[in-house]
Design an enzyme around this catalytic site. Sequence first.
Site, PDB file in Angstrom:
ATOM      1  CG  HIS A 149       7.936  -0.600  -4.242  1.00 19.48           C
ATOM      2  ND1 HIS A 149       8.866   0.365  -4.555  1.00 19.48           N
ATOM      3  CD2 HIS A 149       7.626  -0.410  -2.929  1.00 19.48           C
ATOM      4  CE1 HIS A 149       9.122   1.088  -3.482  1.00 19.48           C
ATOM      5  NE2 HIS A 149       8.372   0.647  -2.476  1.00 19.48           N
ATOM      6  CD  GLU A 150       4.774  -1.814  -0.857  1.00 17.52           C
ATOM      7  OE1 GLU A 150       5.486  -2.103   0.117  1.00 17.52           O
ATOM      8  OE2 GLU A 150       4.610  -0.636  -1.249  1.00 17.52           O
ATOM      9  CG  HIS A 153      10.006  -2.502   0.638  1.00 16.51           C
ATOM     10  ND1 HIS A 153      11.147  -1.737   0.758  1.00 16.51           N
ATOM     11  CD2 HIS A 153       9.051  -1.668   0.136  1.00 16.51           C
ATOM     12  CE1 HIS A 153      10.897  -0.499   0.349  1.00 16.51           C
ATOM     13  NE2 HIS A 153       9.639  -0.428  -0.041  1.00 16.51           N
ATOM     14  CE1 TYR A 164      11.798   2.452   3.334  1.00 15.81           C
ATOM     15  CE2 TYR A 164      10.528   3.711   4.915  1.00 15.81           C
ATOM     16  CZ  TYR A 164      10.726   3.235   3.638  1.00 15.81           C
ATOM     17  OH  TYR A 164       9.812   3.556   2.643  1.00 15.81           O
ATOM     18  CD  GLU A 173      10.570   3.247  -0.713  1.00 14.07           C
ATOM     19  OE1 GLU A 173      10.011   3.302  -1.814  1.00 14.07           O
ATOM     20  OE2 GLU A 173      10.146   2.555   0.224  1.00 14.07           O
ATOM     21  CG  ASP A 246       9.705  10.164   2.336  1.00 12.65           C
ATOM     22  OD1 ASP A 246       9.095   9.138   2.689  1.00 12.65           O
ATOM     23  OD2 ASP A 246      10.315  10.262   1.255  1.00 12.65           O
ATOM     24  CG  HIS A 251       8.912   7.132  -0.489  1.00 11.35           C
ATOM     25  ND1 HIS A 251       8.771   7.123   0.886  1.00 11.35           N
ATOM     26  CD2 HIS A 251       8.489   5.922  -0.918  1.00 11.35           C
ATOM     27  CE1 HIS A 251       8.291   5.959   1.264  1.00 11.35           C
ATOM     28  NE2 HIS A 251       8.104   5.204   0.204  1.00 11.35           N
TER      29      HIS A 251
END
Lengths: 330, 94
Positions: A149-150, A153, A164, A173, A246, A251
């Site tokens: 996931h990271e 990005h 974002y 996301e 958020d 998310h």
Amino acid sequence: MARKLLKQNEKVREERAEMTDIGAPHHELSPAALNRIAAQGESKLKPDRQIHDGQYKAALPGKLIRSEGDTETGIADADTAYDAAGQVFSLFADEYGRNSLDDDGMPLVATVHHRRNYNNAFWDGKQMAYGTGDGKLFRTFLELSVVGHEMAHGVIQYSGGLLYENQSGALNESIADVFGSLTLQRGLALEAHEADWLVGRGILGPDINGAALRSMKAPGTAYSDDLLGQDPQPWHMDHFVVTTDDNGGVHINSGIPNHAFYLFATYLGGKAWEIPGRIWYHALQSLNNPMASFSDWADQTIKSANELTGNGSSEAVMLRRAWKLVGIAI
Amino acid sequence: MIIEIAAKGGFGGFAATGLHKTIDVDRQAAPIRQELSDAFKPDELARLSREPCGNCPDRMTYHITVTDEARHSRSFTLHEHQLPPETLDLIDQM
């Protein structure tokens, strides 16, 4: 007006073409697309991993403890970060022909032991950072879908980016979750029907009532806990959450495109990182719209499906159905 | 001076991340007291909150309230990457 009508006619023609050509899923890409991937794939591309120990401080990147080709450090988090970064690199290189996060061979810089009792992992625009968790809410962040996931990005950033916030942020996301999940499924050699489609399985603390951070198969069911609350993810546009928290629910509402990908991959069956993953990756490379809405993205994935699997392919039809089922008609 | 710090967001997007601290600066040892006073000076926090925060996925957001001796409170919302590493270390240390 005339332009709008023309566009509508074009869509109707596309849909008719699809509907007259529904057969068994091809599970194969067009010859041209296959050649392109073959030329890119079977990769000779190699990662350049640089793993640092943050020594529980906030300054990045910290002390370099393992470079590419070095033997294991014996520090569990560092060795997991090294191996996981290799698997993510391999997904993008061997399946999609991408040379690292920037497609130009950039080093994969990561820091483990970031800050003290830090309940988070992130991509900061240049590198990945992983906390250890506080042992209560989180026990670790070094799990393959989280690392995927990271790093995804980073791929998104270097593919034109997605702002974002709000829907474009939720897409950012979601796409990160998709490639995180695909890294894990590929690593475990699981077909779509065998995968659990959880993101961050096993990272929650021992007393937290939850299986994972998010579920692509059943958004909103990953956890239900006194401390964390109820997993707030919707799976359908009818339940889209409007919030200023958020970054506009990035998310939260990511559950909707996440579920569309899950449905699509499940309709097709087989290895989700192959045709579904290639379509998502191709769409990301073609999108060129940092403020894309869910609808823009869905449209782009259909275009990619048509391009990679042929106009009106059963894959494109299944994809349109998946988007429709989550409330996005294209 | 009282400093209250709460964090939310991050990879999970949680409203609660387990971080909620109240620091009575006057009760800290002298060196830390000075560090805290400097790092959480309202004017400094106001300056940091105006810094561009870019497009950084999965980062935390900090809500910081500083109350002075005259019981005047000022609150700031700062993204994690707007805070210097030394300030983040102080938050972790307290």
